[in-house]
Write an enzyme that holds these catalytic residues in place. Structure first.
Site, PDB file in Angstrom:
ATOM      1  N   TRP A 318       0.837  -1.204   0.000  1.00  0.00           N
ATOM      2  CA  TRP A 318       0.000   0.000   0.000  1.00  0.00           C
ATOM      3  C   TRP A 318       0.873   1.256   0.000  1.00  0.00           C
ATOM      4  O   TRP A 318       0.530   2.279  -0.567  1.00  0.00           O
ATOM      5  CB  TRP A 318      -0.920  -0.015   1.226  1.00  0.00           C
ATOM      6  CG  TRP A 318      -1.836   1.164   1.344  1.00  0.00           C
ATOM      7  CD1 TRP A 318      -3.107   1.249   0.882  1.00  0.00           C
ATOM      8  CD2 TRP A 318      -1.564   2.424   1.988  1.00  0.00           C
ATOM      9  NE1 TRP A 318      -3.651   2.477   1.178  1.00  0.00           N
ATOM     10  CE2 TRP A 318      -2.727   3.228   1.866  1.00  0.00           C
ATOM     11  CE3 TRP A 318      -0.462   2.961   2.658  1.00  0.00           C
ATOM     12  CZ2 TRP A 318      -2.817   4.511   2.377  1.00  0.00           C
ATOM     13  CZ3 TRP A 318      -0.539   4.252   3.170  1.00  0.00           C
ATOM     14  CH2 TRP A 318      -1.718   5.013   3.029  1.00  0.00           C
ATOM     15  N   HIS A 319       2.046   1.128   0.656  1.00  0.00           N
ATOM     16  CA  HIS A 319       2.914   2.286   0.784  1.00  0.00           C
ATOM     17  C   HIS A 319       3.658   2.619  -0.492  1.00  0.00           C
ATOM     18  O   HIS A 319       4.212   3.708  -0.611  1.00  0.00           O
ATOM     19  CB  HIS A 319       3.908   2.081   1.923  1.00  0.00           C
ATOM     20  CG  HIS A 319       3.300   2.275   3.265  1.00  0.00           C
ATOM     21  ND1 HIS A 319       2.544   1.310   3.878  1.00  0.00           N
ATOM     22  CD2 HIS A 319       3.312   3.342   4.093  1.00  0.00           C
ATOM     23  CE1 HIS A 319       2.117   1.782   5.046  1.00  0.00           C
ATOM     24  NE2 HIS A 319       2.562   3.012   5.201  1.00  0.00           N
ATOM     25  N   GLY A 320       3.714   1.714  -1.433  1.00  0.00           N
ATOM     26  CA  GLY A 320       4.413   2.041  -2.664  1.00  0.00           C
ATOM     27  C   GLY A 320       4.508   0.843  -3.580  1.00  0.00           C
ATOM     28  O   GLY A 320       4.527  -0.304  -3.126  1.00  0.00           O
ATOM     29  N   PHE A 467       1.132   8.190  -2.003  1.00  0.00           N
ATOM     30  CA  PHE A 467       0.092   7.239  -1.625  1.00  0.00           C
ATOM     31  C   PHE A 467      -1.291   7.674  -2.026  1.00  0.00           C
ATOM     32  O   PHE A 467      -1.568   8.804  -2.226  1.00  0.00           O
ATOM     33  CB  PHE A 467       0.110   7.026  -0.100  1.00  0.00           C
ATOM     34  CG  PHE A 467       1.507   6.749   0.378  1.00  0.00           C
ATOM     35  CD1 PHE A 467       2.175   7.656   1.147  1.00  0.00           C
ATOM     36  CD2 PHE A 467       2.144   5.601  -0.027  1.00  0.00           C
ATOM     37  CE1 PHE A 467       3.473   7.413   1.548  1.00  0.00           C
ATOM     38  CE2 PHE A 467       3.456   5.354   0.375  1.00  0.00           C
ATOM     39  CZ  PHE A 467       4.115   6.266   1.164  1.00  0.00           C
TER      40      PHE A 467
END
Lengths: 467, 387
Positions: A318-320, A467
């Protein structure tokens, strides 16, 4: 648009506050919606279309799910829910992960062209927010929002649109239609906002400059490698928590109460505790909408482990859209699993100082994983933390010119300043004039100092912007 | 929760700052140039459809807003003070050093080795050409305070290797390179707040120059020493303007002489610009700025040593306070600044019957100067990178 800019502070915000004040109560949601779309379009231009699409899409999904539930048609409701989830994830995957997939598929021989789509800012936040709405409608946890303006306002509200906190619809359902702003509430919002701005501009930016020095130096010494990593850990904390503070403060100014997102994470005594203090709204979201539906800890240890794995792999991603983020997620999966199933009990009986050190070192190593997106850069950086010249004159220069900053960063990560301030205000309680003066003078000083720094520093990044 | 009055105070000052800031920002007349920072301020960004759609308008607007923010000068000073208190010892491209000195920060990463080599080659080529044509040729690259007064720098301050550059140049040019590293050794030779050398420093260099070319220098007691200002704060101050910054004194060595000065076709009253003393940049007192071409004719006695000599000085702003010392030794001095002059040196020297050539740059400017290679143009040979 970014909160920490002159455009926001002295053009956008004064205009919006004035309009909001003059606006009759029933039109206020509409006003917020319009200015928030403007806010988003200022930075993202055409991508505001995706935001609008997501909003309308889940608005309609919500109505459909509610309609089918009313009629007792569970199957149909579930189908619409599936449409909503798949649709949201599809948009997210397309704009965020497609090039990651393509680049990696190309490694096994294919030669597909990358799409080169720029990441729409905040997409990871707002798609999660709209999904929380449709899932909660399906569960019956919230009522259907038939007013598209109110729903649109919930999704697009500029305080939390770009970088959270992730506000579940149930948190603000009541406030969407009924909220009051009193002088005290507004003032609380101002205090929160100014402190958040200070964290971002005065602390995070300064720490980040040192990190950039360390990361950019290919011949960094061991000491500089560690110092740089420590500075990164502070940068990301003050940057992200500062932004959350600003969001919460701004929300308060308009009558909203957003959930907290950080609770002094660097005071944690275990990794488990860390993740209950860091980016709390994301943790809550994953727990509510992924971990628990998968069975949580109710289906035996094996399944629980599997659920952990899924949640943490996805938290990482989700962070990258890069391998290092997945690695980061899996790194925490490993630690959390070990704490849960292996040495958690032993850890609890260890002395507090040791536990804090344990948590800090592991979190720090995690940040090094997080901060280096290219795997070769990661190897290089990790290497320089253990192998190489211990220190040199330039490293010492960086250390002593940032010693005071380091001290401030450490103190700022603890609850100490807050406790001292509260105690001081408590002591002077009867001298209302003095407390009022001191508190407000400090806040105003912080605001003006931030403005001064914004005028000079061209370096003003925002880390969670991908994000 | 806070009490009502406390809350009211907060709301009042917060909105006050926001609205006062916005009003002043939009309504106050805008300056085009910042005296304190020595630079032009941003212009109003163009609001075309294209620029809005690709985002450049938004970035430029933010720049414009920060450049014209009310009380910018004071706020920039606050930022500098805050940084210094927080422990920073470099800001905006300069180091805070001992004894109130500031020095230019130029790191190895900012200096292109290729540029340095090309510049040295160009100087050598020009030298060979000039010597061939019977002219005397000398190069003075003036070491900066960061080299000469290095003990004042904060420990571990990163800088490019100036010694290596000057040694390499000495190797390339031999006797034609005048090494000032043993000459400019005193605090008095450099300004605290400006990247230039002081007039005292320039005089020491003048003595060194005369020794090399074999001329008798004008003695110090032939000049009247004047302090034209004691409140000079130069370029290094402008990089990080803080109230807590020392002042420099600018001295001038004047003597009785009649000069005809022409800069870029316009006649100047003399070598000094009195109007510069009223402004922030007192160094402009020397020559009044930089010009593409400048000529100085001195009325010398027919029997004087330099009566038949015509000097060409190729320079950056470092030579501005050095030139006045030369007026007694040359009937004519031609001055070229390669940032603005685009002709060929060989041609110019021929047309103006130049007998001596001096190249004079400050080291920090020299290593990044992209105009030095122009010196090698129009000579018989081209620069060969492999030499």
């Amino acid at each position: 648009m970014v909160f920490s800019s002159i455009t926001f502070l002295f053009l956008f915000l004064p205009a919006v506050l004035l309009l909001y004040l003059l606006c009759p109560a029933r039109l206020r949601n509409g006003l917020l919606l319009v200015v928030s779309l403007f806010f988003y379009a200022w930075g993202e231009r055409w991508y505001v279309g995706i935001l609008l699409f997501s909003t309308v899409f889940d608005y309609m999904n919500g109505i459909a799910i509610g309609h089918f539930r009313e009629k007792g048609r569970e199957g149909a409701a579930k189908a619409v829910l599936a449409v909503s989830v798949v649709g949201n994830l599809a948009i997210l995957c397309l704009f965020k992960y497609s090039d990651f997939f393509i680049t990696n598929i190309n490694r096994v021989g294919l030669n597909l062209p990358t799409l080169g789509l720029a990441l729409p800012i905040g997409i990871s936040f707002y798609t999660f927010q709209t999904m929380s709405y449709t899932i909660d409608v399906y569960r019956g946890a919230v009522g259907v929002q038939r007013n598209i303006v109110a729903f649109g306002t919930y999704v697009t509200m500029f305080p939390q649109l770009i970088a959270g906190p992730i506000v579940r619809y149930q948190s603000v359902e009541a406030e969407m239609l009924h909220r009051r702003v009193t002088v005290e509430e507004f003032a609380c919002g101002v205090q929160r906002f100014v402190l958040g701005l200070g964290k971002k501009v005065l602390l995070a930016n300064a720490a980040g400059a040192v990190w950039e020095l360390a990361q950019g130096d290919t011949k960094r010494t061991v000491v500089l490698a560690w110092f740089g990593a420590v500075m990164y850990a502070f940068q990301i904390y003050f940057d992200f928590s500062g932004y959350s503070d600003m969001a919460i403060g701004l929300g308060r100014m308009f009558g909203f109460h957003f959930p907290e997102n950080f609770n002094y994470p660097y005071l944690s005594k275990s990794i488990t505790e860390f993740w209950r203090r860091w980016h709390m709204t994301l943790g809550t979201w994953f727990r509510e909408y992924l971990y628990i539906p998968l069975g949580g800890n109710r289906c035996g240890k094996a399944k629980q482990l599997r659920n952990f794995l899924v949640v943490w792999a996805l938290t990482g991603l989700w962070h990258g859209a890069e391998w290092n983020f997945l690695l980061w997620g899996l790194y925490f999966f490993l630690l959390l699993a070990l704490e849960k199933f292996c040495y958690g009990r032993i850890l609890e009986r260890a002395p507090e100082g040791l536990r804090r050190l344990y948590a800090l070192v592991l979190v720090l190593i995690g940040w090094v994983l997080f901060a280096n997106e290219s795997l070769s850069g990661l190897r290089d950086y990790f290497g320089s933390m253990f192998v190489g010249t211990a220190t040199d004159a330039q490293t010492i220069y960086i250390l002593y010119t940032n010693a005071v900053l380091l001290l401030v960063l450490i103190l700022g990560s603890t609850g100490l300043p807050k406790r001292v301030a509260t105690a001081l205000m408590g002591r002077l309680e009867r001298h209302v004039l003095v407390t009022t003066l001191v508190r407000n003078a400090c806040l105003m000083g912080i605001l003006l100092l931030c403005v001064a720094c914004l005028l000079r520093e061209s370096y003003n990044p925002f880390l969670y912007f991908r994000f | 929760m806070m009490k009502k009055t406390d809350g009211l105070v907060t709301v009042v000052w917060f909105l006050g700052v926001l609205y006062a800031g916005a009003a002043l920002l939009l309504l106050l007349p805008k300056q085009a140039y910042s005296e304190q920072e020595r630079r032009y301020l941003a212009e109003v960004p163009e609001a075309s459809g294209e620029r809005i759609l690709d985002g450049t308008y938004m970035t430029e607007l933010e720049t414009w807003l920060t450049d014209h923010f009310p009380m910018r000068d004071a706020l920039v000073g606050v930022h500098g003070m805050y940084s210094y208190v927080l422990g920073r010892r470099d800001l905006g491209g300069m180091y805070f050093c001992d004894d109130g000195y500031r020095m230019t920060k130029l790191t190895a990463a900012e200096v292109s080795q290729a540029q340095v080599t090309t510049n040295a080659l160009a100087l050598r080529k020009l030298g060979e050409c000039m010597t061939e044509l019977g002219r005397s040729y000398h190069v003075m690259i003036v070491p900066s305070s960061s080299l000469q007064l290095a003990e004042k720098l904060p420990y571990g301050a990163e800088l490019y290797d100036q010694d290596a550059v000057l040694n390499h140049l000495k190797e390339m040019l031999g006797e034609r390179a005048i090494d000032l590293r043993d000459v400019l050794t005193e605090d008095a030779h450099y300004y605290k707040t400006d990247h230039h050398w002081t007039t005292e420093g320039a005089y020491e260099a003048y003595l060194a120059y005369c020794e090399v070319v074999g001329r008798t220098p004008t003695r110090k007691d032939c000049y009247t020493e004047l302090a034209v200002t004691e409140h000079f704060r130069g370029t290094l101050y402008a990089k990080a303007p803080i109230a807590l910054c020392e002042y420099d004194t600018v001295t001038v060595y004047k003597k009785d002489e009649t000069l005809t000065v022409v800069a870029d076709g316009k006649a100047l009253p003399g070598l000094y610009d009195e109007t510069a003393l009223a402004g922030e940049d007192a160094y402009r007192y020397f020559l009044g700025g930089n010009y593409g071409t400048l000529t100085i004719q001195s009325e010398l006695d027919a029997t004087a040593e330099g009566a038949q000599r015509c000097l060409l000085v190729i320079k950056d702003s470092y030579a501005n306070c050095f030139l006045p010392f030369l007026t007694g030794d040359y009937a004519e001095i031609h001055v070229l600044d390669m940032r603005y002059y685009n002709g060929f040196i060989k041609e110019y020297a021929g047309k103006n019957r130049i007998t001596d050539v001096l190249v004079l740059y400050g080291a920090d400017g020299y290593v990044v100067d992209e105009n030095v290679p122009k010196l090698a143009l129009g000579l018989t040979a081209q620069i060969d990178e492999n030499e």
